[in-house]
Design an enzyme around this catalytic site. Sequence first.
Site, PDB file in Angstrom:
ATOM      1  N   CYS B 142      41.196  12.223  39.947  1.00 47.09           N
ATOM      2  CA  CYS B 142      40.587  12.051  38.558  1.00 47.09           C
ATOM      3  C   CYS B 142      40.542  13.379  37.742  1.00 47.09           C
ATOM      4  CB  CYS B 142      39.008  11.855  39.048  1.00 47.09           C
ATOM      5  SG  CYS B 142      38.379  12.912  40.316  1.00 47.09           S
ATOM      6  N   HIS B 235      33.974  14.644  34.310  1.00 46.20           N
ATOM      7  CA  HIS B 235      34.616  15.880  34.720  1.00 46.20           C
ATOM      8  C   HIS B 235      34.644  16.813  33.656  1.00 46.20           C
ATOM      9  CE1 HIS B 235      34.679  14.154  38.773  1.00 46.20           C
ATOM     10  NE2 HIS B 235      35.774  14.171  38.985  1.00 46.20           N
TER      11      HIS B 235
END
Lengths: 340, 340, 340, 340
Positions: B142, B235
């Site tokens: 990710c 993120h």
Amino acid sequence: MKRVAILGATGLVGQRFVQLLANHPYFEISALAASNMSAAKPYKEAVAWRLDTPIPENVMDMIVQECKPTFECDYVFSALPSDIAGPIEDEFINAGYTVFSNAASHRMDDNVPLVIPEVNYQHMSIVQSQHTNGKIITNPNCSTIGLVMALKPIADLFDIEEVHVVTMQALSGAGYPGVSSLDVVDNVYPYINGEEEKIMTESKKILGNLNNGSIKPALFDIFAQCNRVPVVDGHLLSVFVKTKKPADVEQIKGAINNFQPLKTFNLPSAPEHPLVYLSQKDTPQPRLHRNLGRGMTVSVGQLTQFSERSLRFLALVHNTIRGAAGCAILNAEMYETMRY
Amino acid sequence: MKRVAILGATGLVGQRFVQLLANHPYFEISALAASNMSAAKPYKEAVAWRLDTPIPENVMDMIVQECKPTFECDYVFSALPSDIAGPIEDEFINAGYTVFSNAASHRMDDNVPLVIPEVNYQHMSIVQSQHTNGKIITNPNCSTIGLVMALKPIADLFDIEEVHVVTMQALSGAGYPGVSSLDVVDNVYPYINGEEEKIMTESKKILGNLNNGSIKPALFDIFAQCNRVPVVDGHLLSVFVKTKKPADVEQIKGAINNFQPLKTFNLPSAPEHPLVYLSQKDTPQPRLHRNLGRGMTVSVGQLTQFSERSLRFLALVHNTIRGAAGCAILNAEMYETMRY
Amino acid sequence: MKRVAILGATGLVGQRFVQLLANHPYFEISALAASNMSAAKPYKEAVAWRLDTPIPENVMDMIVQECKPTFECDYVFSALPSDIAGPIEDEFINAGYTVFSNAASHRMDDNVPLVIPEVNYQHMSIVQSQHTNGKIITNPNCSTIGLVMALKPIADLFDIEEVHVVTMQALSGAGYPGVSSLDVVDNVYPYINGEEEKIMTESKKILGNLNNGSIKPALFDIFAQCNRVPVVDGHLLSVFVKTKKPADVEQIKGAINNFQPLKTFNLPSAPEHPLVYLSQKDTPQPRLHRNLGRGMTVSVGQLTQFSERSLRFLALVHNTIRGAAGCAILNAEMYETMRY
Amino acid sequence: MKRVAILGATGLVGQRFVQLLANHPYFEISALAASNMSAAKPYKEAVAWRLDTPIPENVMDMIVQECKPTFECDYVFSALPSDIAGPIEDEFINAGYTVFSNAASHRMDDNVPLVIPEVNYQHMSIVQSQHTNGKIITNPNCSTIGLVMALKPIADLFDIEEVHVVTMQALSGAGYPGVSSLDVVDNVYPYINGEEEKIMTESKKILGNLNNGSIKPALFDIFAQCNRVPVVDGHLLSVFVKTKKPADVEQIKGAINNFQPLKTFNLPSAPEHPLVYLSQKDTPQPRLHRNLGRGMTVSVGQLTQFSERSLRFLALVHNTIRGAAGCAILNAEMYETMRY
């Protein structure tokens, strides 16, 4: 016993000064000053106390004064917000007071010492070139203090060429009410006004050389990016360093754990270990390690070497103790000891 | 309409697959599989659903199966935890299934494509060198996805020499229950097992060159340091880049906003803008920008030039959509379109 | 000096026992015990230490033992998880040890004292009716302790008819890793397994009457609803009380501030003020007030009278100090003093 | 298509109005108004947008106006802060505008309807007794809306005698910047100015009877205690209810799930299910359930009977949608349909 006054005594850093100066062996609080809104009120009513120890008994009912140079005191601690600190501090200096300031206003002035005692107490001597009635000694920005303390052993051993630092900074650094809860709940707020600039300029002055009574800034490239995270106290710094000489990780760890430059001075606020290396893979952590050395110890961890001259580490500094009030008090203790 | 199965359907990434595949124009879910503990239960009872939209009606009562290669389906999506994904995916490949995997197990295998369609869909062709009954195409970690998408325009324009990245990663990346609340309340948890390694190796493969049916990794230095912050999704990456050629910030911003390499393919999960440059000083922010392009757009901000070849920026990626399930689905859409 | 052992020494409550027993004037730790996974390791390696003071030097390298009744010690503190505590505690009792337990297993047993010393130390005498080799004295659930201490002055003054309590409980109450971060970031988790039941049954036993060596539970209606909030330490309770007699708010405040039932015993862990009334409109607050009286003081605020017999207030209890380890230690100090 | 203006359009509730009115079938935004500080700026520059969907294209560049009654529009939505709303709303009413207000200023005025359409749309008719040029219809406080909607089926079935409610309220209810992060990180802030009073008075008016053109408040005792928790959106309420008649839990659950009083009106913002009963033991949860029915559904859970007439439940309301902007818009849709 020296009498001290605190300017900006109702703010979060002011509260730390009050907390740390309760029962101090050298200093006793003789005056608390703040904005007009707070003046003339007992401290306990003027302050929105946000520390988790109670307000010390001896200042509870002390009447808050305006920030005018009319106090009977030996030293003045300034915890004023940087946007108003400059002119007020000037008034006190002109009136003959010795000011230990946590504010940014005068930090980069040529003949103003910018001091973390463990790193560059020798710089304090340039105070002698201040031809004013009073004097001013400053301490750096909270993030800068953590960064520079952690860099110091590396700089000494291997010389620094380049530094990249990403900060994850605590809420108390912005005062109260400070950061909006909506900016940090389920969020990281990726911007702190003026902070990157402070880190990049101040760190070179502190690590610079004292030369004929003036400071020549250190020469290295430094880039910073600053973030606010939902942590009450404790700035965490993720640092990449390029050294000039080939580095050795074990040597650095040793230097960190043996870093005791003030040992012989026996200053009351100096921690036994200004730096400590934590060897677990998931350290340092703000909540667990910010209070090491009563908040005066900077902890370092995850020192890793990527290539001969390329390193990274994490550093943690309690931003309102070591990174603000505690550093200013340590400066005053050092000044008191050195008697410039 | 192709029938698809989801391995690891009860985990957080599995839930995203379920959510994103509801009403998909190419794919319909024909099987949900998970661990023995969940198998034989209706999905709504097996899953600890943690998304803020309800479980789609059509899978609510679907009986969860074991992860055995016995499904009637055209494609298999793997949302398995990396520590068990490898052997299970191998069983499916050997049984002739085409697997789109979000797990790390096979990402770095020589003849396995590691693909973000907008960055390197051409790499997907190396699937032809897989001499197994079935096939496997993987998507990156990710954080890597966010980083590499943001780096791509810079790499194309000015070549990359060195990258330093500090991540502030969301909780959903660790699954449920995942991260202990005690590690992230009033804290930053400065360690994510295996994450730095993944970022450092995967990014070079993705930005590498396809050459005679194999991938030659890109040559640049990359160092990562990973942190967990109390953010549900999204993120945030703080990135320093050194380019080989002198860089130009405005050119990069333009390239980011015009980055539309998949435009002609009309893939249903491809966002109109895979990258977007946000020009406010305090962007991107996880809570405000993670859902841009239905979670498939990576947002970039604070691009700053420190010196001719030295830059920094922030990037934000929705870790379970673009950074996981959404990327795998986009890979499947591309595969379906290209018909290797 | 009595030697004490701690069962469950690696858990969060176990860590508090270790912290609070460092430098204790009556007790010294002679054994630390935990699960097989931890046994035979030095404590510093077995424990995932989550307190913000360092592990005390004297236990750092103590080898953790299994929870078998083979220790040389005078008292045993049990910080075991309730689902396994019962049989293990029984083994120790049968082997002749005196156990001070924080676990729920034996709290409601007929001849087992359930004691908060300031509220009902007299109940401790029923330990004499235990016809086992050893003895067991328990302390209540963490929320119950805060609730009952705050209710005690009201019960004494005006008799209680009905109590409604809504809890907002800290994360440390669930141990480590305990509560998933995904359940409390941008969320309140409105359920704690077994907690409501404990509050509702235990509070009546504690406030009950000692009669011929047995406890007759108090008669009042009590309803609880329990929530987990993202607070590290400190359970906040919002309490509605109906009294039997017409109540007087000022009388209650006075009784709270003068509540010193243990004054004459000089127990080392007893705070000067077990209860304190905070008069600001926005108190008590977990972060600001949980550490009052070194975590042993329950703070009360916002006492309001809606009608003659209808009141509400907020109470705050440090859940792992006063609400767990601290209360057990205080029980042991009282037992040691009374020498039943 | 009716033209609508939004007063206080830059605040958090104003932003919700803007978001919810984009593509509305009855209403189109013809004017955005805010304080002098914002006036004359394009909306995108005046607003500190804090929602996680982008600013709608059609208002991005709309010039913000001052809150003066000079707009060309059919209806005015007021999202003004309560401390300034009163006089401004009066100006608009006197100038002949029809105002739908989310502010507290006029809620308790005798001839002002205080309406949640699903609960008491019949009360809207008292607008006819307003002998002003314009009209005003108000919606209740955000917590009150959640509470009263959940109480309505119980009130209808078994009559209410007494209510105790403890709220755990979201940050967005206080606007931006609103709540200080230092008050809610590792903390619960146990006080919301004026909130308890609003809940206690407004709920009786809403559940009151319309009688000869005036509202007779319902007669029951209600006590509230309000807390701020670190949740972005979604107020969670823990409610104890005493009914006049013996209650039946299953009947109440049925009534909740079948609560569709507006079904025949086909209002665009009315959710299919204004109330929903969630049967898991740990529901409702703010992050998971606040968006049910696009934020217009109040979810109820943990309904428990302690004794014949004594119940408790939890209710969750999206405070800026159902609890503010969404309710005001639904009121306007109802008004438009009823054409008083």
